[in-house]
Design a protein around this motif. Structure first.
Motif, PDB file in Angstrom:
ATOM      1  N   GLU A  29       0.803  -1.219   0.000  1.00 37.95           N
ATOM      2  CA  GLU A  29       0.000   0.000   0.000  1.00 37.95           C
ATOM      3  C   GLU A  29       0.842   1.278   0.000  1.00 37.95           C
ATOM      4  O   GLU A  29       0.362   2.335  -0.396  1.00 37.95           O
ATOM      5  CB  GLU A  29      -0.948   0.018   1.205  1.00 37.95           C
ATOM      6  CG  GLU A  29      -2.054  -1.008   1.105  1.00 37.95           C
ATOM      7  CD  GLU A  29      -2.945  -1.014   2.328  1.00 37.95           C
ATOM      8  OE1 GLU A  29      -4.162  -0.762   2.155  1.00 37.95           O
ATOM      9  OE2 GLU A  29      -2.437  -1.260   3.442  1.00 37.95           O
ATOM     10  N   VAL A  30       2.098   1.173   0.420  1.00 34.16           N
ATOM     11  CA  VAL A  30       2.938   2.368   0.456  1.00 34.16           C
ATOM     12  C   VAL A  30       3.259   2.874  -0.951  1.00 34.16           C
ATOM     13  O   VAL A  30       3.502   4.061  -1.144  1.00 34.16           O
ATOM     14  CB  VAL A  30       4.224   2.130   1.294  1.00 34.16           C
ATOM     15  CG1 VAL A  30       5.239   1.310   0.530  1.00 34.16           C
ATOM     16  CG2 VAL A  30       4.814   3.430   1.767  1.00 34.16           C
ATOM     17  N   ALA A  31       3.213   1.996  -1.935  1.00 36.18           N
ATOM     18  CA  ALA A  31       3.498   2.393  -3.320  1.00 36.18           C
ATOM     19  C   ALA A  31       2.259   2.955  -4.027  1.00 36.18           C
ATOM     20  O   ALA A  31       2.372   3.487  -5.128  1.00 36.18           O
ATOM     21  CB  ALA A  31       4.042   1.204  -4.102  1.00 36.18           C
ATOM     22  N   ALA A  42       4.609   6.558  -0.359  1.00 38.77           N
ATOM     23  CA  ALA A  42       6.035   6.499  -0.042  1.00 38.77           C
ATOM     24  C   ALA A  42       6.688   7.867  -0.215  1.00 38.77           C
ATOM     25  O   ALA A  42       7.546   8.255   0.590  1.00 38.77           O
ATOM     26  CB  ALA A  42       6.732   5.461  -0.920  1.00 38.77           C
ATOM     27  N   HIS A  43       6.306   8.603  -1.251  1.00 34.10           N
ATOM     28  CA  HIS A  43       6.838   9.956  -1.447  1.00 34.10           C
ATOM     29  C   HIS A  43       6.482  10.856  -0.263  1.00 34.10           C
ATOM     30  O   HIS A  43       7.321  11.629   0.209  1.00 34.10           O
ATOM     31  CB  HIS A  43       6.289  10.581  -2.733  1.00 34.10           C
ATOM     32  CG  HIS A  43       6.884  10.056  -3.986  1.00 34.10           C
ATOM     33  ND1 HIS A  43       6.332   9.004  -4.678  1.00 34.10           N
ATOM     34  CD2 HIS A  43       7.980  10.435  -4.681  1.00 34.10           C
ATOM     35  CE1 HIS A  43       7.061   8.764  -5.748  1.00 34.10           C
ATOM     36  NE2 HIS A  43       8.080   9.622  -5.772  1.00 34.10           N
ATOM     37  N   GLU A  76      12.698  11.236  -3.951  1.00 30.42           N
ATOM     38  CA  GLU A  76      12.581  10.137  -4.924  1.00 30.42           C
ATOM     39  C   GLU A  76      13.319   8.890  -4.437  1.00 30.42           C
ATOM     40  O   GLU A  76      12.806   7.773  -4.546  1.00 30.42           O
ATOM     41  CB  GLU A  76      13.100  10.567  -6.295  1.00 30.42           C
ATOM     42  CG  GLU A  76      12.185  11.506  -7.035  1.00 30.42           C
ATOM     43  CD  GLU A  76      10.800  10.931  -7.316  1.00 30.42           C
ATOM     44  OE1 GLU A  76      10.680   9.713  -7.587  1.00 30.42           O
ATOM     45  OE2 GLU A  76       9.830  11.701  -7.253  1.00 30.42           O
ATOM     46  N   GLU A  77      14.515   9.088  -3.920  1.00 31.95           N
ATOM     47  CA  GLU A  77      15.286   7.954  -3.408  1.00 31.95           C
ATOM     48  C   GLU A  77      14.558   7.299  -2.236  1.00 31.95           C
ATOM     49  O   GLU A  77      14.436   6.075  -2.161  1.00 31.95           O
ATOM     50  CB  GLU A  77      16.670   8.418  -2.957  1.00 31.95           C
ATOM     51  CG  GLU A  77      17.517   7.301  -2.372  1.00 31.95           C
ATOM     52  CD  GLU A  77      18.853   7.822  -1.865  1.00 31.95           C
ATOM     53  OE1 GLU A  77      19.333   7.243  -0.876  1.00 31.95           O
ATOM     54  OE2 GLU A  77      19.387   8.783  -2.438  1.00 31.95           O
ATOM     55  N   GLY A  78      14.058   8.103  -1.316  1.00 33.53           N
ATOM     56  CA  GLY A  78      13.335   7.574  -0.164  1.00 33.53           C
ATOM     57  C   GLY A  78      12.071   6.840  -0.556  1.00 33.53           C
ATOM     58  O   GLY A  78      11.694   5.855   0.078  1.00 33.53           O
ATOM     59  N   ALA A  79      11.412   7.292  -1.604  1.00 39.26           N
ATOM     60  CA  ALA A  79      10.156   6.678  -2.049  1.00 39.26           C
ATOM     61  C   ALA A  79      10.352   5.255  -2.561  1.00 39.26           C
ATOM     62  O   ALA A  79       9.389   4.507  -2.691  1.00 39.26           O
ATOM     63  CB  ALA A  79       9.496   7.541  -3.119  1.00 39.26           C
ATOM     64  N   ARG A  80      11.587   4.854  -2.810  1.00 38.85           N
ATOM     65  CA  ARG A  80      11.862   3.484  -3.267  1.00 38.85           C
ATOM     66  C   ARG A  80      12.047   2.510  -2.097  1.00 38.85           C
ATOM     67  O   ARG A  80      12.221   1.324  -2.313  1.00 38.85           O
ATOM     68  CB  ARG A  80      13.100   3.479  -4.162  1.00 38.85           C
ATOM     69  CG  ARG A  80      12.879   4.190  -5.495  1.00 38.85           C
ATOM     70  CD  ARG A  80      14.005   3.949  -6.478  1.00 38.85           C
ATOM     71  NE  ARG A  80      15.230   4.625  -6.099  1.00 38.85           N
ATOM     72  CZ  ARG A  80      15.584   5.854  -6.469  1.00 38.85           C
ATOM     73  NH1 ARG A  80      14.771   6.547  -7.227  1.00 38.85           N
ATOM     74  NH2 ARG A  80      16.731   6.383  -6.095  1.00 38.85           N
ATOM     75  N   GLU A  85      11.050   0.550   6.272  1.00 40.15           N
ATOM     76  CA  GLU A  85      12.163   1.497   6.223  1.00 40.15           C
ATOM     77  C   GLU A  85      11.667   2.941   6.279  1.00 40.15           C
ATOM     78  O   GLU A  85      12.261   3.787   6.956  1.00 40.15           O
ATOM     79  CB  GLU A  85      12.991   1.286   4.955  1.00 40.15           C
ATOM     80  CG  GLU A  85      13.772  -0.012   4.943  1.00 40.15           C
ATOM     81  CD  GLU A  85      14.398  -0.300   3.592  1.00 40.15           C
ATOM     82  OE1 GLU A  85      15.574  -0.695   3.581  1.00 40.15           O
ATOM     83  OE2 GLU A  85      13.716  -0.130   2.550  1.00 40.15           O
ATOM     84  N   LEU A  86      10.572   3.215   5.577  1.00 38.98           N
ATOM     85  CA  LEU A  86      10.016   4.574   5.568  1.00 38.98           C
ATOM     86  C   LEU A  86       9.470   4.967   6.937  1.00 38.98           C
ATOM     87  O   LEU A  86       9.725   6.073   7.414  1.00 38.98           O
ATOM     88  CB  LEU A  86       8.922   4.693   4.505  1.00 38.98           C
ATOM     89  CG  LEU A  86       9.426   4.770   3.075  1.00 38.98           C
ATOM     90  CD1 LEU A  86       8.316   4.442   2.096  1.00 38.98           C
ATOM     91  CD2 LEU A  86       9.991   6.155   2.802  1.00 38.98           C
TER      92      LEU A  86
END
Length: 155
Positions: A29-31, A42-43, A76-80, A85-86
């Motif tokens: 769901e984070v994506a 995630a962003h 952007e990097e964090g959103a991956r 982790e987030l």
């Protein structure tokens, strides 16, 4: 009249509410899209983590972000990252900010600080600014927290 310490406590409470809600998400769901055009959940979470770090920078007399491009790249990097982790990133970065707030003396709150794009404010306004970020982006996550759920003191 509110105080920075009071506002910092509101930030801590709101952050706890946001973290409690996000740990209930399923990993996939984070994506999914957030309510912000072009940003996934995630962003939004990556932004909240980097915003906490940016405010720590401001309190240390540093620029919020190295550059606008670096800010975007960090999000952007964090959103991956994975949901776990987030959530951990938001938790840890928020803790750093909470510690930075707690370390300020009365005279420190009266300092003028520089935010993005040359905007200036008093350090005493930063907890309230962070509270806005947490509350509104909690809504933006689209996970059941709505504008109607915002605390009356916030509204």
């Amino acid at each position: 009249m509110t105080t920075p310490a009071h506002d910092a406590e509101l930030v801590r409470t709101a952050t706890g509410r946001l973290l409690s809600a996000t740990v209930k998400l399923e990993s996939a769901e984070v994506a999914e899209p957030s309510q912000l055009p072009g940003w996934s959940r995630a962003h939004v979470l990556a932004h909240l983590a980097r915003n906490a770090d940016a405010l720590v920078n401001v309190l240390a007399g540093k620029p919020m972000y190295a550059s606008a491009e670096a800010r975007e790249a960090d999000i952007e990097e964090g959103a991956r990252r994975s949901l776990d982790e987030l959530v951990d990133d938001v938790r840890v970065s928020s803790s750093r900010l909470e510690s930075a707030f707690a370390s300020l003396g009365d005279e420190d709150w009266n300092r003028t600080v520089t935010l993005r794009n040359g905007v200036t404010d008093l350090a005493s306004a930063l907890p309230f600014r962070r509270w806005i970020e947490i509350e509104l982006h909690h809504v933006d996550l689209g996970i059941g927290y709505t504008l109607d759920d915002l605390p009356g003191t916030f509204v």
